[in-house]
Design an enzyme around this catalytic site. Structure first.
Site, PDB file in Angstrom:
ATOM      1  N   MET A 537     -36.812 -49.300  73.000  1.00 14.38           N
ATOM      2  CA  MET A 537     -35.905 -48.295  73.556  1.00 14.38           C
ATOM      3  C   MET A 537     -36.024 -46.965  72.824  1.00 14.38           C
ATOM      4  SD  MET A 537     -32.398 -50.315  74.527  1.00 14.38           S
ATOM      5  CE  MET A 537     -32.186 -51.134  72.940  1.00 14.38           C
ATOM      6  N   CYS A 538     -36.282 -46.994  71.536  1.00 12.95           N
ATOM      7  CA  CYS A 538     -36.410 -45.763  70.753  1.00 12.95           C
ATOM      8  C   CYS A 538     -37.849 -45.251  70.799  1.00 12.95           C
ATOM      9  CB  CYS A 538     -35.989 -46.002  69.300  1.00 12.95           C
ATOM     10  SG  CYS A 538     -34.270 -46.502  69.116  1.00 12.95           S
TER      11      CYS A 538
END
Length: 675
Positions: A537-538
């Site tokens: 996600m990052c």
């Protein structure tokens, strides 16, 4: 009897002149330091009445005239001059270094050359009697100008003396009208004879024929006087007296000092002794202007404190770019770059770096689009944000980034738009009018800009801008990051006339044109954001990858803008660009299609990709469907996972491929044919 003394001429270069000089040096002269002509105006002296402490107590104060150099000094056609001013031409020398400016021998050569030219003009019917020289060094970074004026004056030997006192002139208005009607601001001195109302005038070169020698007419000279002193005429009279004595044998005359108002005076002058009959020697010349301190030294004009800081910043930004044109790239079109309106979709790490580099290239119009807010992890990687932007839930990225750009350079027109971009595979409600408004707003933004940067952090978020950029024929530059890799590419402009000029036989990409971000895909973009772990996600990349990719993205845009074909520029490689004899190239070098970088191997590859006729982003199937059905088409793309594959025929292509594979299952690939 004491020799006649002359009041030195004072220079008055205006701030407008220094601004014009800076622009002329920066945009036209560049490294050329040859001298050039400039124009100025001589304004005569005047006297004014000023009130003292008591109302009935006044004082008559003289104000000297000067040589005024204005902003029109470099123009061939000057504007309207003041009523009693006279236009004169001088020589300007702009040195490239302060060391050259300080070289006294160089200044002496220029002065001596100007004196020689003046003496040579005495043999013509248009003698040059009021030349001036301006030598200067312009520190364009600090707006500091070192300069020195010289007003060459020939020393008469023997000297001239006054036969009596200077007296008021009765017919001054008639003389002034005569000067304006005959010479129209073009001469500083002329001959006069007769009495009002039958006055007549002639140029100084007519002295031998203008007066009737049988009547013993006294030679009368009228000159525009810059001195306000009662018994000392201005500097310009020196060359007039020398010329009349040396070329026409005049030993006595009447001089009328033409000044503003009623302060004009006249006097009789004569040589202090008969001229020498010895062979003539080159006359001595003086005339370097003294510093206000009284020394013979240059002056300095510091315009930095006088300038508006915003304008100062704008000129400083342009300075470095314009210096590129001096020696390195004279063909660089900076106006085209500064006039390009750039739309940055994504105000994160890539967006921040791209915006900064665009400003470095002089781009003045930047719009950032993002829907997220600044988080605590952002400031160390995204240079437009600080810790305070993260507090209280975080400020919206796009407006905050735009504000920071204006703080860095107030001259930039930066806008921030909070907007979410609808994506394939991310369903929307059938009654969601907000999404339709977002699409309309995004399309309006793409339509109103010249270049679009795709800088988002997901693959599917780039789909709709890709379609819109292709529809409106915009330059679309895409940048995407991996952990230690990056992709920078420009989207093709379709099968237009320019795109079809891509070389195919010499290693080009054929006649299909250049592809877009999705042209290598055989499946439609879909939801890649759901069901991801934290490290997915990052944005997990090597910190140096983003600025490298951002820099390449901007440089790719600039190269495209400088190419004669612009968005239709063919894909080029360094080897083909060097051997090409075509004039249709960018002055910045080759214009590649794609750049794929790998930090692990410290390698950047130039890749070319053809447009795919079934592409889900730029094919005619998609464009025609969007043109026909508009948002209804987009709604199905967002909600139906396989709809794009049906529209483009990828599903049929997939089924045909499956049939081919099934038909090959019975083949024995290991057997060898018998001879």
């Amino acid at each position: 009897m004491a020799p006649l003394q002359f009041q030195p001429l004072a220079s008055q270069p205006t701030p407008a002149f220094w601004a014009a000089l800076a622009a002329h040096k920066l945009n036209h002269l560049k490294l050329d330091d040859s001298h050039l002509p400039i124009t100025a105006q001589i304004e005569p002296a005047k006297r004014v009445l000023i009130n003292k402490e008591r109302v009935d107590d006044t004082a008559d104060v003289g104000i000297d005239g000067s040589l005024v150099v204005g902003g029109d000094a470099f123009e061939a056609e000057r504007g309207r001059l003041p009523p009693n001013a006279v236009s004169v031409t001088g020589t300007l020398k702009i040195f490239n270094t302060i060391e050259e400016f300080k070289d006294t021998s160089a200044k002496k050569r220029l002065f001596d050359d100007l004196v020689s030219q003046m003496l040579e003009s005495f043999d013509t019917d248009r003698p040059v009697l009021n030349p001036f020289l301006l030598v200067t060094f312009a520190d364009l970074k600090k707006y500091v100008y070192h300069y020195w004026f010289a007003f060459p004056a020939l020393v008469s030997s023997p000297a001239w003396v006054m036969d009596g006192e200077f007296m008021p002139v009765d017919e001054i208005e008639d003389i002034r009208k005569l000067a304006q009607s005959h010479f129209q601001h073009n001469t500083t001195a002329f001959l006069l004879k007769g009495a009002a109302p039958h006055l007549s005038a002639a140029p100084l070169s007519s002295c031998s024929t203008f007066y009737d020698k049988t009547q013993s007419e006294m030679v009368t000279v009228v000159f525009h006087d810059t001195s306000s002193l009662p018994s000392n005429p201005g500097w310009g009279l020196r060359n007039v007296l020398y010329y009349l004595s040396a070329k026409h044998g005049i030993t006595s005359l009447v001089v009328i000092c033409l000044r503003e108002g009623s302060s004009s005076t006249q006097a009789s002058l004569s040589l202090s002794s008969p001229p020498s009959t010895a062979p003539a020697k080159p006359p001595q010349a003086v005339g370097w202007e003294r510093h206000p301190s009284g020394k013979l030294s240059p002056r300095v004009a510091d315009l930095g404190p006088m300038m508006d800081p915003t304008r100062l910043a704008a000129q400083a930004v342009d300075l470095n770019l314009k210096l590129i044109k001096w020696r390195l790239l004279p063909a660089l079109d900076l106006d085209k770059i500064s006039g390009t309106r750039c739309l940055l979709l994504g105000a994160g790490t890539l967006g921040c770096y791209v915006a900064r580099i665009l400003m470095g290239w002089g781009v003045r119009n930047i719009t950032l689009v993002d829907s997220s807010t600044v988080s605590y992890s952002n400031p160390v990687r995204q240079p437009l944000f600080t810790f305070s932007d993260c507090l209280n839930g975080g400020l919206p990225k796009a407006p905050t980034a735009a504000k920071k750009l204006q703080e860095i350079f107030p001259g930039v027109n930066a806008q921030g738009v909070v907007l979410g971009i609808p994506m394939p595979g991310h369903p929307i409600s059938s009654s969601d009018d907000a999404v339709e408004k977002d699409v309309a707003k995004l399309e309006a933004l793409v339509k109103s800009h010249d270049a679009v940067f795709l800088l988002m952090d997901s693959r599917e978020s780039r789909w709709l801008p890709t379609v819109l950029g292709r529809k409106w024929g915009k330059v679309v530059v895409n940048a995407a990051l991996g952990f230690d890799s990056f992709l920078v590419m420009r989207h093709g402009a379709g099968a237009g006339a320019g795109a079809r000029r891509i070389q195919s036989d010499e290693g080009g990409v054929g006649e299909k044109g250049l592809g877009c971000y999705y042209c290598n895909d055989i499946v439609a973009p879909t939801d890649s954001l759901s069901d991801r772990t934290l490290d997915q996600m990052c944005t997990v990349t090597r910190p140096g990858v983003a600025p490298i990719a951002a820099a390449m993205a901007v440089e790719l845009l600039i190269s495209v803008l400088q190419h004669p074909l612009g968005v239709h520029a063919p894909a080029e490689r360094p080897d083909t660009a060097e051997t090409s004899t075509s004039t249709k190239t960018s002055p910045l070098g080759c214009v590649p299609h794609q750049l794929r970088g790998q930090m692990y191997q410290w390698k950047t590859q130039i890749v070319e990709g053809e447009a795919f006729d079934r592409c889900t982003g730029c094919s005619d199937y998609v464009l025609n469907e969007y043109e026909t059905n508009g948002f209804a088409f987009l709604r199905r793309v967002f909600n139906e996972k396989d709809y794009l594959e049906k529209v483009t025929g990828l599903d049929e292509l997939y089924r045909e491929s499956e049939k081919v594979i099934e038909g090959m299952e019975g083949l024995d690939w290991d057997s060898e044919g018998e001879e």
